[in-house]
Design an enzyme around this catalytic site. Structure first.
Site, mmCIF file in Angstrom:
data_model
loop_
_atom_site.group_PDB
_atom_site.id
_atom_site.type_symbol
_atom_site.label_atom_id
_atom_site.label_comp_id
_atom_site.label_asym_id
_atom_site.label_seq_id
_atom_site.Cartn_x
_atom_site.Cartn_y
_atom_site.Cartn_z
ATOM 1 C CE LYS A 39 -4.139 1.722 2.486
ATOM 2 N NZ LYS A 39 -5.029 1.495 3.509
ATOM 3 C CB SER A 90 -8.079 3.079 2.300
ATOM 4 O OG SER A 90 -7.179 2.680 3.307
ATOM 5 C CB SER A 94 -8.553 -0.072 5.135
ATOM 6 O OG SER A 94 -9.184 1.352 5.344
#
Length: 739
Positions: A270, A347, A371
């Site tokens: 990420k 996310s 997330s």
């Protein structure tokens, strides 16, 4: 008993107590202890219910041995109904029991005997479990065998069947002595199958047997690496293709004496984690433009490298990780191969998409308000939110430090477990709860450009340095200018809702998928809440707990698949399934108050973390995310303190409800992934309900594992297991299927 679908917002009523089940047969063979993991497919957990009327196995049990099972009850796959005051009062006076929708334990004991006999090619046992006589029927591949003897002869001549793992077990009772079971499974070659069986018995004192069966299988399909369009490539990866991989796999890391546990494993990271020489973008071009390349690699990333993994590249995230949708106005929405035309969830959106597409084997991400669990649920992946502070967050762009947690996504459980073991070496051995004191003690001076709201964060709290643009030192109030090409939000930002003890009339929708508000981290001098004992982390999980009020937060079809997934998990793992202890069960008012407090605290911390960038770059954010920051800027320290106090009590309640050796089962999300073209009101409804589910692990810092067990239509929906503090590996063990 009449079949009725569940209704959102209505809890599942526990069944009345009944006579104890028949004693277990001491001469029954013990179940194997081996727990082989499925190297390719997502292995399922392994449960061993007991069959109280047909050669029960000593290690098999579906209900709490100390509770009163209900052998005569035949609830359907969807029996939830409102809990009356009388029922609630009765539940307080009786021991914990399995939910009535779970089904007759003697039936599932017989069903598990069948599954185990099939996997071990125990032909005599299979013959016993099919009813004698000419009326028994088994069909497969367009033909049928009629009569027990014909079926037995076919079975004796065929080769052993491939190993398979249960994913969903649907139950439709017909009467007290007949029930239909439809079981869905996956195999090591990624193939799938379903079996439909009519189980019958002459009376309650006789053993169950299959009288009609139909089997269907679909072979596994091995896909090559997908060809991505430029738009899809940009939506998934922050690192361009010519620069991938960023770090090649070292099969013999360290001293070179042994193959690394993650040798050859590709990791999508990420775009919040530091990698030496790379620039963190956090999902926003302006943010990336203001940062210099990193001079060191985050410990979490380094741990995976040291285990032999390849770091394929940085993958996209929702802006500043302040969303659970998976959408990004700057880079696009990553594709969801498990649910085309639907959002991937965020996310940790880019890593989830990369893993689901087979472009990576592990997705390294963060989970603040869901997330890891939300994209795992929407894309059909395994996802673990680790215990708060169990994995180092150094070198990570945070959102709300009291809730930020490192997590992983994977297509199979074995790879996930190896990745988790590497990560856990970087954090606290015995992590403590995220909150330890009621006082914020987190208000360094700040300079405001204009007069902020009295007592608000903007007037009292300086932002943390992690997200600040170079040279940005002042915390200004909310900017009004919009960036070119971005329309300002039309929704007027509102201040935080008051937190009271009064039960809510109905759950209030959350604007977009705003990760609820946050509060400053506890002062370093605080006396921490109790840390887990050294033995807690190693305690095997043997009880799966159900709280009807929590499950009722999900949509009706998500509740149905949750029930089918819990049956499969129990059958695969041998864990008992029971209602949560009434003394520690949660009320709707508790859940709503905790959610509102969590949302407020998370927003508070998000503003503390990101105010320098937000104020220095007016209009640089998606209007929906910008509106969240605007609302967050108005939260006062006093409001944050009040919310923190609520969450301290909530954490205590959750830890009491989920002691070591148990896991609370709940839907990972309130529904399947919404459509990319879904109405904004529907998006808000789904996200609001989902955040009410995901916030329980987030606010308490407890680990949570999402399993790809549920399915609504053709769309995946995760089954979530919330464990006690530091039980990360125990959750993975619970989900590992035994033979």
């Amino acid at each position: 008993m009449r079949w009725r679908p569940p209704v959102p917002g209505q809890p599942i009523e526990p069944g009345p107590p009944s006579e104890p089940a028949a004693p277990r047969d001491p001469n029954a063979p013990p179940a194997p202890d081996a727990r082989p993991t499925d190297p390719d497919a997502s292995p399922a957990p392994d449960a061993h219910p007991t069959d109280s009327d047909a050669s029960p196995t000593p290690d098999a049990h579906l209900t709490d041995p100390d509770a009163s099972p209900t052998p005569d009850a035949h609830p359907t796959d969807s029996e939830p109904r409102p809990m009356s005051g009388e029922t609630a009062a009765r539940s307080l006076a009786t021991p914990p029991t399995a939910p009535d929708w779970f089904g007759d334990p003697t039936l599932f004991a017989a069903f598990w005997r069948y599954e185990r006999a099939l996997m071990t090619n125990d032909v005599p046992e299979l013959d016993v479990l099919f009813a004698d006589g000419l009326l028994t029927v088994r069909s497969e591949a367009g033909s049928a065998l009629v009569g027990h003897d014909a079926i037995a002869a076919f079975r004796a001549a065929r080769p052993p069947v491939p190993q398979r793992y249960l994913r969903r077990v649907h139950l439709r009772p017909i009467d007290d002595n007949a029930a239909l079971i439809v079981a869905e499974s996956v195999r090591g070659d990624r193939g799938t199958g379903s079996q439909t069986q009519l189980w019958q018995r002459p009376d309650a004192d006789s053993p169950w047997a299959v009288t009609v069966a139909h089997v269907s299988t679909v072979p596994g399909v091995q896909f090559g690496e997908p060809a991505l369009t430029h738009t899809e490539e940009r939506a998934i990866w922050a690192t361009p293709p010519e620069r991938r991989p960023l770090v090649a796999s070292n099969a013999y890391p360290g001293d070179g004496a042994h193959v690394g546990p993650l040798a050859g494993i590709r990791v999508a990271v990420k775009d919040l984690f530091a990698i030496e020489g790379e620039t963190i973008g956090a999902g926003n071009p302006a943010f990336a433009a203001a940062r210099a390349p990193e001079t060191a690699t985050a410990p979490a990333v380094q741990a995976l490298i040291d285990a032999g993994a390849e770091i394929t590249g940085l993958a996209q995230t929702d802006e500043l990780a302040f969303s659970i949708a998976g959408t990004n106005v700057h880079y696009g929405t990553p594709p969801n191969p498990a649910a085309p035309g639907r959002i991937s969830g965020g996310s940790t959106s880019g890593p989830a998409s990369a893993v689901a597409l087979g472009l990576a084997d592990l997705g390294l991400g963060t989970d603040t308000a869901g997330s890891i669990r939300v994209p795992g649920s929407y894309t059909g992946l395994y996802g673990l939110r680790t215990t708060h502070n169990a994995v180092s967050r150094a070198g990570l762009i945070g959102l709300a430090p009291s809730f930020d947690t490192v997590g992983l996504l994977a297509r199979d459980l074995s790879t996930l477990e190896r990745g988790v073991e590497a990560l856990l070496a970087t954090g606290e051995r015995m992590p403590v709860p995220p909150f330890a004191a009621v006082s914020s003690a987190f208000a360094p001076p700040a300079v405001a450009a204009t007069a902020p709201a009295p007592g608000s964060v903007a007037s009292a709290v300086a932002p943390g340095p992690s997200a600040a643009a170079p040279g940005a030192t002042a915390v200004a109030p909310w900017p009004s200018a919009a960036a070119p090409g971005l329309e300002p939000s039309t929704a007027a930002p509102s201040g935080p809702e008051p937190i009271t003890d009064a039960p809510p009339a109905a759950p209030a929708p959350v604007s977009d998928d705003a990760p609820p508000a946050a509060i400053p981290p506890a002062p370093a001098t605080s006396t921490p809440a109790s840390a887990p004992a050294a033995t807690d982390a190693a305690t095997p999980i043997t009880r799966i707990l159900i709280d009807p009020t929590v499950v009722a937060l999900a949509d009706a079809d998500a509740q149905l698949t949750f029930q089918a997934a819990v049956r499969a998990l129990a059958l695969n793992s041998g864990a008992t399934v029971q209602f949560i202890d009434p003394a520690t069960a949660f009320s709707a008012a508790d859940l709503e108050r905790w959610f509102k407090s969590f949302r407020l605290l998370q927003q508070f911390e998000a503003w503390v973390e990101d105010a320098p960038f937000v104020t220095a770059n007016p209009g640089a954010l998606d209007p929906a995310i910008a509106a969240r920051f605007e609302a967050a800027s108005r939260i006062t320290v006093a409001e944050a303190d009040q919310a923190r106090a609520v969450l301290i009590r909530a954490t205590t309640a959750l830890e009491a409800a989920v002691p070591p050796g148990s896991a609370l089962a709940l839907p990972s999300t309130s529904s399947a992934a919404p459509s990319l073209s879904a109405d904004p009101a529907e998006i808000d409804r789904v996200r609001s309900a989902t955040l009410r589910l995901t916030c329980l692990a987030s606010l308490s810092g407890l680990p949570a594992l999402s399993l790809p067990y549920g399915r609504v239509g053709t769309l995946p929906v995760g089954l979530c297991l919330l464990g006690s503090r530091a039980s990360d590996l125990a959750l993975l063990a619970l989900a590992t299927a035994r033979a």
